[in-house]
Design a protein around this motif. Structure first.
Motif, PDB file in Angstrom:
ATOM      1  N   LEU A  91      -2.230  33.246 -34.790  1.00  0.00           N
ATOM      2  CA  LEU A  91      -1.750  32.069 -34.066  1.00  0.00           C
ATOM      3  C   LEU A  91      -0.254  31.894 -34.254  1.00  0.00           C
ATOM      4  O   LEU A  91       0.483  31.641 -33.302  1.00  0.00           O
ATOM      5  CB  LEU A  91      -2.478  30.815 -34.562  1.00  0.00           C
ATOM      6  CG  LEU A  91      -3.767  30.460 -33.813  1.00  0.00           C
ATOM      7  CD1 LEU A  91      -4.486  29.334 -34.525  1.00  0.00           C
ATOM      8  CD2 LEU A  91      -3.439  30.047 -32.376  1.00  0.00           C
ATOM      9  N   LEU A  92       0.197  32.050 -35.488  1.00  0.00           N
ATOM     10  CA  LEU A  92       1.627  31.890 -35.769  1.00  0.00           C
ATOM     11  C   LEU A  92       2.447  32.939 -35.033  1.00  0.00           C
ATOM     12  O   LEU A  92       3.557  32.669 -34.580  1.00  0.00           O
ATOM     13  CB  LEU A  92       1.878  31.983 -37.272  1.00  0.00           C
ATOM     14  CG  LEU A  92       1.407  30.766 -38.079  1.00  0.00           C
ATOM     15  CD1 LEU A  92       1.684  30.968 -39.562  1.00  0.00           C
ATOM     16  CD2 LEU A  92       2.103  29.495 -37.585  1.00  0.00           C
ATOM     17  N   ALA A  93       1.856  34.131 -34.899  1.00  0.00           N
ATOM     18  CA  ALA A  93       2.592  35.216 -34.252  1.00  0.00           C
ATOM     19  C   ALA A  93       2.873  34.916 -32.779  1.00  0.00           C
ATOM     20  O   ALA A  93       3.807  35.459 -32.186  1.00  0.00           O
ATOM     21  CB  ALA A  93       1.818  36.534 -34.376  1.00  0.00           C
ATOM     22  N   THR A  94       2.081  34.045 -32.172  1.00  0.00           N
ATOM     23  CA  THR A  94       2.348  33.744 -30.761  1.00  0.00           C
ATOM     24  C   THR A  94       3.545  32.817 -30.613  1.00  0.00           C
ATOM     25  O   THR A  94       4.118  32.731 -29.525  1.00  0.00           O
ATOM     26  CB  THR A  94       1.136  33.074 -30.094  1.00  0.00           C
ATOM     27  OG1 THR A  94       0.828  31.883 -30.799  1.00  0.00           O
ATOM     28  CG2 THR A  94      -0.056  33.989 -30.038  1.00  0.00           C
ATOM     29  N   GLY A 149      -9.434  40.781 -20.647  1.00  0.00           N
ATOM     30  CA  GLY A 149      -8.348  39.859 -20.993  1.00  0.00           C
ATOM     31  C   GLY A 149      -7.025  40.291 -20.397  1.00  0.00           C
ATOM     32  O   GLY A 149      -6.328  39.512 -19.740  1.00  0.00           O
ATOM     33  N   LEU A 150      -6.669  41.560 -20.589  1.00  0.00           N
ATOM     34  CA  LEU A 150      -5.373  42.025 -20.085  1.00  0.00           C
ATOM     35  C   LEU A 150      -5.338  41.988 -18.558  1.00  0.00           C
ATOM     36  O   LEU A 150      -4.311  41.711 -17.951  1.00  0.00           O
ATOM     37  CB  LEU A 150      -5.100  43.448 -20.577  1.00  0.00           C
ATOM     38  CG  LEU A 150      -4.867  43.558 -22.086  1.00  0.00           C
ATOM     39  CD1 LEU A 150      -4.702  45.016 -22.484  1.00  0.00           C
ATOM     40  CD2 LEU A 150      -3.648  42.757 -22.508  1.00  0.00           C
ATOM     41  N   GLY A 151      -6.496  42.243 -17.946  1.00  0.00           N
ATOM     42  CA  GLY A 151      -6.562  42.260 -16.487  1.00  0.00           C
ATOM     43  C   GLY A 151      -6.332  40.896 -15.871  1.00  0.00           C
ATOM     44  O   GLY A 151      -6.108  40.782 -14.665  1.00  0.00           O
ATOM     45  N   LEU A 152      -6.392  39.848 -16.704  1.00  0.00           N
ATOM     46  CA  LEU A 152      -6.104  38.509 -16.183  1.00  0.00           C
ATOM     47  C   LEU A 152      -4.743  38.446 -15.511  1.00  0.00           C
ATOM     48  O   LEU A 152      -4.535  37.679 -14.572  1.00  0.00           O
ATOM     49  CB  LEU A 152      -6.135  37.499 -17.320  1.00  0.00           C
ATOM     50  CG  LEU A 152      -7.483  36.839 -17.576  1.00  0.00           C
ATOM     51  CD1 LEU A 152      -7.373  35.927 -18.778  1.00  0.00           C
ATOM     52  CD2 LEU A 152      -7.889  36.039 -16.348  1.00  0.00           C
ATOM     53  N   ALA A 153      -3.813  39.273 -16.007  1.00  0.00           N
ATOM     54  CA  ALA A 153      -2.484  39.291 -15.385  1.00  0.00           C
ATOM     55  C   ALA A 153      -2.601  39.669 -13.919  1.00  0.00           C
ATOM     56  O   ALA A 153      -1.893  39.141 -13.063  1.00  0.00           O
ATOM     57  CB  ALA A 153      -1.584  40.282 -16.119  1.00  0.00           C
ATOM     58  N   LEU A 154      -3.524  40.606 -13.628  1.00  0.00           N
ATOM     59  CA  LEU A 154      -3.745  41.000 -12.235  1.00  0.00           C
ATOM     60  C   LEU A 154      -4.252  39.828 -11.420  1.00  0.00           C
ATOM     61  O   LEU A 154      -3.831  39.598 -10.289  1.00  0.00           O
ATOM     62  CB  LEU A 154      -4.781  42.123 -12.163  1.00  0.00           C
ATOM     63  CG  LEU A 154      -4.321  43.544 -12.363  1.00  0.00           C
ATOM     64  CD1 LEU A 154      -5.514  44.481 -12.249  1.00  0.00           C
ATOM     65  CD2 LEU A 154      -3.280  43.899 -11.306  1.00  0.00           C
ATOM     66  N   LEU A 159      -5.454  33.112 -24.041  1.00  0.00           N
ATOM     67  CA  LEU A 159      -6.752  33.701 -23.721  1.00  0.00           C
ATOM     68  C   LEU A 159      -6.905  35.060 -24.382  1.00  0.00           C
ATOM     69  O   LEU A 159      -7.960  35.382 -24.929  1.00  0.00           O
ATOM     70  CB  LEU A 159      -6.917  33.836 -22.208  1.00  0.00           C
ATOM     71  CG  LEU A 159      -7.497  32.601 -21.532  1.00  0.00           C
ATOM     72  CD1 LEU A 159      -7.624  32.825 -20.038  1.00  0.00           C
ATOM     73  CD2 LEU A 159      -8.862  32.281 -22.122  1.00  0.00           C
ATOM     74  N   ASN A 160      -5.838  35.861 -24.342  1.00  0.00           N
ATOM     75  CA  ASN A 160      -5.928  37.169 -24.965  1.00  0.00           C
ATOM     76  C   ASN A 160      -6.048  37.064 -26.467  1.00  0.00           C
ATOM     77  O   ASN A 160      -6.728  37.858 -27.113  1.00  0.00           O
ATOM     78  CB  ASN A 160      -4.742  38.044 -24.553  1.00  0.00           C
ATOM     79  CG  ASN A 160      -4.992  38.670 -23.191  1.00  0.00           C
ATOM     80  OD1 ASN A 160      -5.915  39.445 -23.030  1.00  0.00           O
ATOM     81  ND2 ASN A 160      -4.202  38.287 -22.215  1.00  0.00           N
ATOM     82  N   LEU A 161      -5.410  36.050 -27.022  1.00  0.00           N
ATOM     83  CA  LEU A 161      -5.538  35.815 -28.448  1.00  0.00           C
ATOM     84  C   LEU A 161      -6.992  35.471 -28.774  1.00  0.00           C
ATOM     85  O   LEU A 161      -7.578  36.005 -29.723  1.00  0.00           O
ATOM     86  CB  LEU A 161      -4.617  34.662 -28.859  1.00  0.00           C
ATOM     87  CG  LEU A 161      -4.683  34.279 -30.339  1.00  0.00           C
ATOM     88  CD1 LEU A 161      -4.153  35.412 -31.195  1.00  0.00           C
ATOM     89  CD2 LEU A 161      -3.906  33.014 -30.602  1.00  0.00           C
ATOM     90  N   LEU A 162      -7.568  34.596 -27.963  1.00  0.00           N
ATOM     91  CA  LEU A 162      -8.964  34.202 -28.157  1.00  0.00           C
ATOM     92  C   LEU A 162      -9.870  35.433 -28.125  1.00  0.00           C
ATOM     93  O   LEU A 162     -10.756  35.591 -28.965  1.00  0.00           O
ATOM     94  CB  LEU A 162      -9.400  33.249 -27.048  1.00  0.00           C
ATOM     95  CG  LEU A 162      -9.243  31.761 -27.325  1.00  0.00           C
ATOM     96  CD1 LEU A 162      -9.772  30.955 -26.156  1.00  0.00           C
ATOM     97  CD2 LEU A 162      -9.985  31.403 -28.605  1.00  0.00           C
ATOM     98  N   LEU A 208      -9.486  37.438 -31.243  1.00  0.00           N
ATOM     99  CA  LEU A 208     -10.126  36.798 -32.380  1.00  0.00           C
ATOM    100  C   LEU A 208     -11.640  36.898 -32.284  1.00  0.00           C
ATOM    101  O   LEU A 208     -12.331  36.962 -33.297  1.00  0.00           O
ATOM    102  CB  LEU A 208      -9.695  35.334 -32.464  1.00  0.00           C
ATOM    103  CG  LEU A 208      -8.228  35.116 -32.791  1.00  0.00           C
ATOM    104  CD1 LEU A 208      -7.898  33.638 -32.823  1.00  0.00           C
ATOM    105  CD2 LEU A 208      -7.873  35.761 -34.126  1.00  0.00           C
ATOM    106  N   SER A 209     -12.129  36.919 -31.050  1.00  0.00           N
ATOM    107  CA  SER A 209     -13.581  36.932 -30.886  1.00  0.00           C
ATOM    108  C   SER A 209     -14.206  38.204 -31.453  1.00  0.00           C
ATOM    109  O   SER A 209     -15.366  38.209 -31.823  1.00  0.00           O
ATOM    110  CB  SER A 209     -13.939  36.781 -29.413  1.00  0.00           C
ATOM    111  OG  SER A 209     -13.640  37.962 -28.724  1.00  0.00           O
ATOM    112  N   TYR A 210     -13.426  39.291 -31.554  1.00  0.00           N
ATOM    113  CA  TYR A 210     -13.994  40.529 -32.097  1.00  0.00           C
ATOM    114  C   TYR A 210     -14.475  40.337 -33.516  1.00  0.00           C
ATOM    115  O   TYR A 210     -15.424  40.957 -33.959  1.00  0.00           O
ATOM    116  CB  TYR A 210     -12.957  41.663 -32.072  1.00  0.00           C
ATOM    117  CG  TYR A 210     -12.445  41.967 -30.709  1.00  0.00           C
ATOM    118  CD1 TYR A 210     -13.235  41.759 -29.587  1.00  0.00           C
ATOM    119  CD2 TYR A 210     -11.164  42.468 -30.538  1.00  0.00           C
ATOM    120  CE1 TYR A 210     -12.744  42.037 -28.338  1.00  0.00           C
ATOM    121  CE2 TYR A 210     -10.675  42.754 -29.295  1.00  0.00           C
ATOM    122  CZ  TYR A 210     -11.458  42.535 -28.192  1.00  0.00           C
ATOM    123  OH  TYR A 210     -10.976  42.816 -26.970  1.00  0.00           O
ATOM    124  N   VAL A 211     -13.752  39.472 -34.224  1.00  0.00           N
ATOM    125  CA  VAL A 211     -14.110  39.229 -35.612  1.00  0.00           C
ATOM    126  C   VAL A 211     -15.558  38.775 -35.690  1.00  0.00           C
ATOM    127  O   VAL A 211     -16.310  39.138 -36.586  1.00  0.00           O
ATOM    128  CB  VAL A 211     -13.184  38.149 -36.212  1.00  0.00           C
ATOM    129  CG1 VAL A 211     -13.538  37.923 -37.670  1.00  0.00           C
ATOM    130  CG2 VAL A 211     -11.746  38.569 -36.049  1.00  0.00           C
TER     131      VAL A 211
END
Lengths: 313, 539, 294
Positions: free
Chosen positions: A9-12, A244-249, A296-299, A302-305
């Protein structure tokens, strides 16, 4: 793990800070005089001077940036040059159609793309595979609006099933909403679908070669079970990343699709703002889209965890 | 400041919006859609443009003028015989010298905030208008000023007789002298009024305004209409619908479909190319509500070569022909005059085609000779090209081709309409952001005489964009303004027009008629040069 | 499909990359098809001025919105201009934009990526910057930049290049990071070879194959994005026809003459499809590891 979440989160924060710097510079690197843009037609030099003083345009750039950032953090995105309304209000008015269009698009695309991708990987090298992959490449190759207008001609004018344009708020009429959103969501979904289907196929191919999948086959498990339970489940992490990355499209496509179908969403707001060089609105929209995209991409990361027991931090 | 709203009025903070946007969809749905008055009658129209600025004194944009007519009222108003009638005014008197006008307001008029309309409000509004509007400025150059007599009475005192006092106060098109509360009228005319309070038949619902999409008005219950039937801007403005919604649709094709599907009731300016579809549908009426029409024009910049030279302007006029423009922008002969050589409009009181030969005949050789005579040296002509407005874009393209055909260098500078309206104000050199020509159009009601047609004014720095300077034109316009005998006025117009064809302040590209289309649930659409929304009923 | 993957442990030669590409081309008919179609499109577009076509800018107000005829093969647009000529000429801008963006983004990204990959100090700063740039959706950034700079072909190219650069930088950097600790690089460092020389001689050649693949995809995407930019009114100036702005101008007339959108759309889709199939073939031949990157 919490430490990891907090660290991410801080990294964003620095990233969003840099985005803010870009976005701020957009207006201030513009060729025109912002004061002249704001003042409009018959402005005298005195008017311009007044506006410059009021907006602090005479101050050094870094002072202007800090002042802008301070207001931004308080939720004040400035005022539209074009309509004089607060930018956050303009954005807020347009959130619903864009949000729901994006959701619908994702639902349609994901439900179609993943089975197609799995199918192609399973039948790799056959005509099924080739067909799916050709359609996927076509999805990357047809501009969104050409597809949009073709669907309008076919689905609205030819068949008469769907309204041609516009948007019905979901609260007003759910059926009306569905009818209005279907063609735009299909239009927008094609590229996204192509992307996810290709990714699913590629990951599945890799996973299908792994030992445990071979073992599962060797144990005589049903193909369907192996494909879904063993292979797809393990392929989901890269596929989710692509989603997630495709959201940019999608965000890019929203801008065009909303114009084709006259949907009063954020995409149309962007286009209108661009045509009118309404910089505060352009800045606001970019900030909101970028923030949403990053979060969203961060979420998803994180969800992989939670979803993949092999991932530990 | 040009901002109409203060930060205190802002609804939702960015933080709330951002937090909510990606995460809680359901919350958005509850807030984003404003509550709608479902039970009352609603007139849903597609306006010709998006409402951007809401102060009709600050801008001349027609869309803002139309918005003004819903919200505000006027002292005087033009009727369909082109005569000025009292509207908010009970009546007026002129003294024997024709120098003092005493105007009395009707009793019982109130603003939307419940305050009564007073003479003080009227005077403040007229003073602000007169600082901004061309005809108002002209009027004030003959006037000593306004004076409040009592709550409902005020006077206008002239320094010398002026023939267009009522024509100015009853002006039907931009800028319309709307009457606002004195506090609003105290706003600097170079800035927009901070809020919208009028005394007109409809109230502007600020909370529901979505720029680029939706503008909402609701009936003003305390409006007191006149007893006479509605006629142009004059007569009783009776609001027959509870709510008027302007639903802006940028794309003409989708707007047409929306009307066909019954998603809207009235489409203000359908593209002529799309009319066949509308005409095929029996539930849709297509009619030309403005019998006077519109004049297209290409304006020259007089400050820079090559068009600072009258021979080169004449050459341009010989090079073009009106049918090229009209077929390009309107398509169907039914909606334009095959030729109109009258600077003050065909069908108007000062129509004449005297001197119009250079416009009527296309003669490229003659044009090339004139270029040579004017010493044209290949200086590129910068034509502003607003690509989002077909009527304007078409004019730029046709002009560019005609000028290239006679050997001129042309640079089309493409932009959107809104940008063009600010670029044309630039007096810089064409190479540094200035321009040589731009396209536009004026409604006939704005062009009917040499005073209201501001594109023939030649007062140099004070003239309309392009800034021509010519003493003879200004002399003739003054003569016209002072003259009260229509026959003598006509003589002046003939002399002026003959001279205008030599001077060439702009190229009239033709006169056309904009149709309006509406569904059969709509009735009572007024014939008028401005779309009015009173008198209209919706089933 | 080629089964000769690039092993990062040995510095490969660019010539070798071309050889395996050529090899793939002979064995992969779809890839060959892509290349042939692409060449044909380039020939039609850049040859257009010499085919004796009607002037693509000439308006004929009396012949507006016509269906295909012998005089106008693909019909006319709303200003009576010949669509056939406009569509062929339009390919010039679209291809020019596509190729320029691919070339510029690759070159700039390569330079930044090499340096970032080799210098930890530069890396930290540059990569934060790239992350930020990547978090702005590409098309939005491009639209905003053109709105800012004004519409012209060079501006469109630049505006489409900037959002692509970070992706190239990431790719190059990942290759550099992978190679930096390999023995042959360490050996070169130990023998006193200059950093610049190591980068150019030993590391750069290994980045070329994946970059070529990436470049074809960027080219395809830039052709489409140019059309998007034109469509929303922030593209190349309408005076010069491009596939994007022909469609943009025709969209209000799509009921009267769908050809104004369909024909340039078809040309564009075929071209992009050809570039993409060519790219897929290249990827299979040059960089099997990239399959996962889609």
């Amino acid at each position: 793990m919490y430490a990891y979440v907090i660290r991410r989160l801080l990294a964003t924060i620095p990233i969003m800070g840099l985005v803010a710097v870009f976005v701020f510079l957009l207006l201030h690197m513009s060729p025109g005089d912002p004061a002249a843009i704001i003042a409009g037609d018959n402005a005298t030099e005195e008017n311009l001077e007044q506006i410059r003083a009021l907006l602090g345009l005479n101050d050094p750039l870094h002072i202007q940036f800090l002042r802008w950032l301070e207001r931004l953090l308080q939720g004040d995105m400035g005022v539209s040059i074009y309509s004089g309304l607060p930018v956050e209000r303009l954005i807020w008015q347009r959130v619903e159609p864009t949000l729901l269009l994006t959701l619908m698009t994702m639902i349609i695309a994901i439900t179609l793309a993943i089975p197609l991708g799995v199918l192609a990987a399973w039948k790799v090298g056959t005509w099924v595979d080739r067909l799916v992959m050709t359609v996927a490449v076509l999805g990357f190759s047809v501009p969104v609006f050409v597809l949009g207008y073709t669907l309008v001609l076919g689905g609205s004018i030819g068949l008469g099933w769907f309204p041609v344009q516009g948007y019905t708020p979901i609260r007003e009429s759910f059926t009306g909403f569905l009818l209005h959103i279907t063609l735009p969501a299909l239009t927008l979904g094609l590229v996204y679908m192509a992307l996810i289907a290709r990714m699913t196929r590629a990951t599945m191919l890799e996973v299908l070669n792994e030992d445990y999948v071979r073992t599962a086959y060797a144990k005589g498990l049903a193909t369907r079970k192996v494909l879904i339970k063993h292979a797809l489940k393990n392929a989901m992490v890269p596929i989710t990343t692509t989603i997630g990355l495709g959201l940019a499209l999608i965000i890019g496509g929203v801008v065009v699709t909303e114009t084709v179908f006259s949907i009063p969403g954020l995409g149309r707001l962007t286009v209108d703002a661009v045509l009118r060089t309404d910089y505060p609105v352009i800045q606001g929209v970019i900030l909101v889209f970028s923030l949403t995209y990053v979060l969203l991409n961060l979420l998803i990361d994180l969800s992989y965890v939670f979803f993949d027991p092999r991932i530990r931090y | 400041m040009a901002y109409p709203f203060t930060s205190a009025q802002r609804g939702i903070s960015l933080r709330t919006a951002l937090m909510a946007a990606p995460l809680v969809g359901a919350g958005v749905l509850a807030h984003a859609v404003p509550a709608q008055a479902q039970d009352g009658s609603v007139l849903r129209i597609v306006p010709h443009a998006d409402l951007s600025n809401i102060d009709p004194i600050w801008t001349t944009a027609y869309i803002t003028r139309n918005h003004g007519y819903l919200v505000w009222d006027t002292l005087f108003a033009l009727d369909e015989d082109l005569e000025v009638q009292p509207q908010m005014a009970e009546g007026y008197e002129v003294d024997d010298d024709g120098l003092v006008y005493t105007i009395t307001l009707r009793e019982g008029l109130t603003f939307h905030n419940g305050e009564p309309v007073t003479a003080e409000d009227a005077v403040a509004s007229l003073e602000r208008w007169a600082r901004r509007d061309g005809m108002g400025q002209k009027l004030m150059s003959y006037a000593e000023g306004f004076e409040v007599e009592d709550d409902l009475t005020f006077t206008l005192t002239l320094s010398e007789p002026y023939g267009l006092v009522l024509e100015s106060l009853g002006k039907i098109s931009s800028n319309v002298p709307f009457i606002m509360p004195a506090e609003l009228a105290a706003t600097d005319p170079a800035e927009q009024v901070p809020e919208i309070i009028g005394s007109g038949p409809f109230v502007f619902i600020e909370e529901e305004w979505q720029p680029g999409n939706l503008v909402v008005y609701e009936r003003f219950e305390d409006y007191v209409p006149r007893d006479e039937p509605a006629s142009y801007a004059a007569g009783g403005k009776i609001a027959n619908v509870d709510r008027v919604e302007w639903r802006y649709i940028a794309d003409p094709a989708t707007a047409t479909q929306a009307l066909l599907a019954g998603e809207v009731d009235l489409y203000e300016q359908p593209a002529v190319d799309l009319l066949p579809q509308l005409l095929d549908d029996p539930s849709i009426t297509v009619e030309t509500v403005d019998p006077l029409g519109t004049q297209g024009l290409m304006r020259f910049n007089f400050l820079y070569p090559p068009f600072d030279n009258k021979y080169i302007r004449q050459a341009a006029m010989w090079a073009v022909q009106q049918p090229d423009y009209m077929y390009t922008i309107m398509g169907d002969e039914e909606y334009f005059e095959s030729f109109c050589g009258a600077f003050f409009m065909c069908g108007g009181p000062f129509e004449t085609d005297i001197g119009s030969e250079p416009l009527q005949t296309q003669d490229l050789d003659r044009a090339r000779e004139l270029l040579e005579e004017g010493g044209y040296d290949g200086t590129p002509v910068v034509i502003l090209d607003p690509t989002d407005v077909p009527v304007a874009h078409g004019q730029s393209l046709v002009t560019a081709q005609a000028l290239r055909d006679i050997g001129m260098e042309v640079e089309l500078r493409s932009m959107d309409w809104a940008t063009m309206t600010s670029q044309r104000a630039s007096r810089d050199h064409p190479e540094d952001g200035g321009w040589n020509m731009f396209p536009t159009w004026w409604l006939a009601v704005d062009q009917l005489n040499p005073i209201s047609n501001i594109s023939v004014a030649a007062s140099g720095d004070d003239a309309w964009f392009g800034w021509p300077e010519d003493e003879r034109i200004e002399q003739l316009r003054d003569d016209f303004a002072r003259e009260t005998d229509p026959d003598v006025q006509m003589e002046i117009v003939e002399e002026l027009q003959e001279y205008l064809y030599e001077f060439v302040p702009y190229i009239p590209t033709g006169q056309y008629y904009q149709p309006t289309a509406y569904r059969d649930n709509v009735s009572g659409v007024l014939e008028a040069p401005v779309p009015f929304f009173w008198n209209i009923e919706v089933d | 499909m080629s089964d000769k993957p690039f092993t990062p442990s040995e510095p490969s030669r660019i010539a070798e990359a071309f050889a395996s590409a050529w090899d793939a081309l002979r064995r992969n008919p779809t890839m060959l098809f892509g290349l042939v179609v692409l060449t044909l499109m380039a020939f039609l577009s850049f040859g257009a001025p010499y085919f004796g076509l009607l002037d693509p800018l000439r308006q004929n107000p009396m012949d507006r919105l016509q269906d295909p005829t012998l005089q106008y093969f693909l019909g006319t647009d709303m200003y009576g201009r010949d669509l056939f000529s406009r569509v062929l000429h339009g390919g010039q801008i679209s291809l020019l934009v596509g190729l320029s963006v691919a070339f510029l983004a690759t070159t700039i990204g390569l330079a930044i990526g090499l340096i970032a990959g080799f210098s930890r100090r530069v890396d930290a700063v540059v990569m934060r910057f790239m992350d930020a740039l990547m978090s702005i959706p590409a098309i939005l950034l491009a639209i905003a930049l053109v709105a800012l700079w004004g519409s012209s072909v060079p501006n469109v190219i630049l505006a489409l290049t900037i959002p692509e650069v970070p992706r190239v930088v990431r790719l190059v950097r990942s290759v550099v990071l992978m190679l930096r600790d390999q023995t042959f690089v360490q050996a070169a460092i130990a023998s006193g070879t200059s950093t610049a020389r190591i980068l150019v001689r030993h590391i750069m050649p290994n980045t070329i194959p994946p970059l070529i693949v990436q470049a074809t995809y960027m080219c395809a995407q830039a052709v489409i994005f140019e059309a998007y930019l034109s469509f929303v009114g922030a593209g190349t100036p309408p005076e010069i026809p491009s596939w994007g702005n022909i469609m943009a101008e025709g969209r209000s007339y799509f009921f009267q003459n769908f050809g104004i959108i369909m024909f340039p759309g078809l040309f564009l889709a075929i071209t992009v499809f050809a570039i993409n199939t060519f790219g897929d073939g290249l990827r299979d031949a040059l960089d099997p590891r990239m399959q996962r990157r889609v």
